[in-house]
Design an enzyme around this catalytic site. Structure first.
Site, PDB file in Angstrom:
ATOM      1  N   LYS A 169       0.866  -1.188   0.000  1.00  0.00           N
ATOM      2  CA  LYS A 169       0.000   0.000   0.000  1.00  0.00           C
ATOM      3  C   LYS A 169       0.897   1.229   0.000  1.00  0.00           C
ATOM      4  O   LYS A 169       1.832   1.340   0.803  1.00  0.00           O
ATOM      5  CB  LYS A 169      -0.860  -0.035   1.241  1.00  0.00           C
TER       6      LYS A 169
HETATM    7  C1  5RP Z   1      -2.281   4.448   8.458  1.00  0.00           C
HETATM    8  C2  5RP Z   1      -2.971   3.628   7.455  1.00  0.00           C
HETATM    9  C3  5RP Z   1      -4.290   4.096   6.965  1.00  0.00           C
HETATM   10  O1  5RP Z   1      -5.140   3.008   6.903  1.00  0.00           O
HETATM   11  C4  5RP Z   1      -4.075   4.704   5.616  1.00  0.00           C
HETATM   12  O2  5RP Z   1      -3.400   5.885   5.746  1.00  0.00           O
HETATM   13  C5  5RP Z   1      -5.313   4.767   4.719  1.00  0.00           C
HETATM   14  O3  5RP Z   1      -6.108   5.739   5.061  1.00  0.00           O
HETATM   15  P1  5RP Z   1      -6.250   7.127   4.300  1.00  0.00           P
HETATM   16  O4  5RP Z   1      -6.929   6.827   2.993  1.00  0.00           O
HETATM   17  O5  5RP Z   1      -7.087   7.882   5.259  1.00  0.00           O
HETATM   18  O6  5RP Z   1      -4.877   7.720   4.064  1.00  0.00           O
HETATM   19  O7  5RP Z   1      -2.503   2.621   7.010  1.00  0.00           O
HETATM   20  O8  5RP Z   1      -0.932   4.137   8.437  1.00  0.00           O
END
Ligand code: 5RP
Length: 260
Positions: A169
């Protein structure tokens, strides 16, 4: 492992709309997630997967809900600290198995003071998760001082994949195609800070166009003035090939329906 991956990336198109609601693990009761159960209930039926901590899973998500869970298993810092990178694994694989999860997620902080600790932590987690067939999602977290450019994100994503992560991610950026090209596992994007809804859909559209396999999105959905409309719109872009304008129409239609 393949069965769990297919619960995250839908068989029809290999894409995923993951709803990230794990923010409280270092942000506390953040806007939109003060009562996580109330936020999650209307959105869960529209998400492919829920990314959540075990505390919220246990207390705010009905065990009968038929939704795959990607469990956040790292933590150890809070927003009160300057350096957020001092994370470790906070949940055992045994508990992840007990919770019947589709995947586990942890953050890696490449280039941070705790780079080594989090990269080694990822590879240890992969060792344990492999034994029970659970895919690991690596969140390429960015420290406050890190630049979110293709060079940095490409480096962080590749290292995560090399350590054995099954999903990475990250954030969309200019030159995102090269981040995806250099990462041999599926890449999903975070939404980041709340944007105007149409801009968040533009971000989603560009990420999919540039090779992402989906989103793991939080604030741009649950902080929207119409979260249900927003997740429907994100789904339309990710799964149905909607344009930004078409996605925005989906959002507006739901918002107007609610207002009537
Ligand atoms: C924090 C995370 C969050 O789940 C991630 O940031 C996703 O959320 P957003 O779309 O609000 O950024 O992994 O580390």
């Amino acid at each position: 492992m393949r069965n769990r991956m297919s619960r995250i990336f839908k068989a029809a198109d290999g894409r995923a709309v993951m709803l990230a609601v794990d923010h409280g693990y270092f942000q506390g009761p953040t806007t939109g997630l003060v009562r996580p159960g109330e936020t999650i209930a209307p959105l869960a039926p529209l998400a492919d997967t829920l990314m959540v901590t075990r505390g919220v899973l246990r207390t705010c998500v009905d065990a009968g809900l038929d939704i795959p869970v990607v469990l956040r298993v790292s933590g150890g810092t809070s927003i009160l600290k300057e350096d957020l990178s001092d994370e470790e694994i906070t949940v055992s694989i045994r508990d992840a198995v007990r919770l019947n999860v589709a995947g586990v997620a942890m953050s890696v902080f490449v280039g941070s003071p705790h780079e080594r600790q989090t990269i080694k932590g990822l590879s240890d987690l992969v060792d344990e998760a492999n034994e029970v067939g659970i895919p690991v999602l690596a969140v390429t977290a960015v420290g406050k001082e890190m630049v979110r450019d293709a060079r940095y994100l490409g480096l962080a994503c590749r290292i995560a994949a090399e350590m054995g992560a099954s999903i990475v991610k990250t954030y969309h950026c200019d030159g995102f195609e090269s981040v995806v090209a250099g990462c041999p596992v599926p890449v999903v994007i975070a939404g980041g800070k709340k944007l105007v809804e149409k801009d968040a859909l533009e971000l989603t559209f560009r990420a999919m166009r540039d090779g992402a396999k989906g989103v793991d999105m939080g604030r741009n959905i649950f902080q929207s003035d119409c979260p249900v409309g927003m997740i429907k719109a994100v789904r339309a872009v990710v799964h149905d090939g909607a344009t930004v304008a078409q996605g925005n129409d989906v959002y507006l239609a739901e918002k107007n329906r609610k207002a009537r």
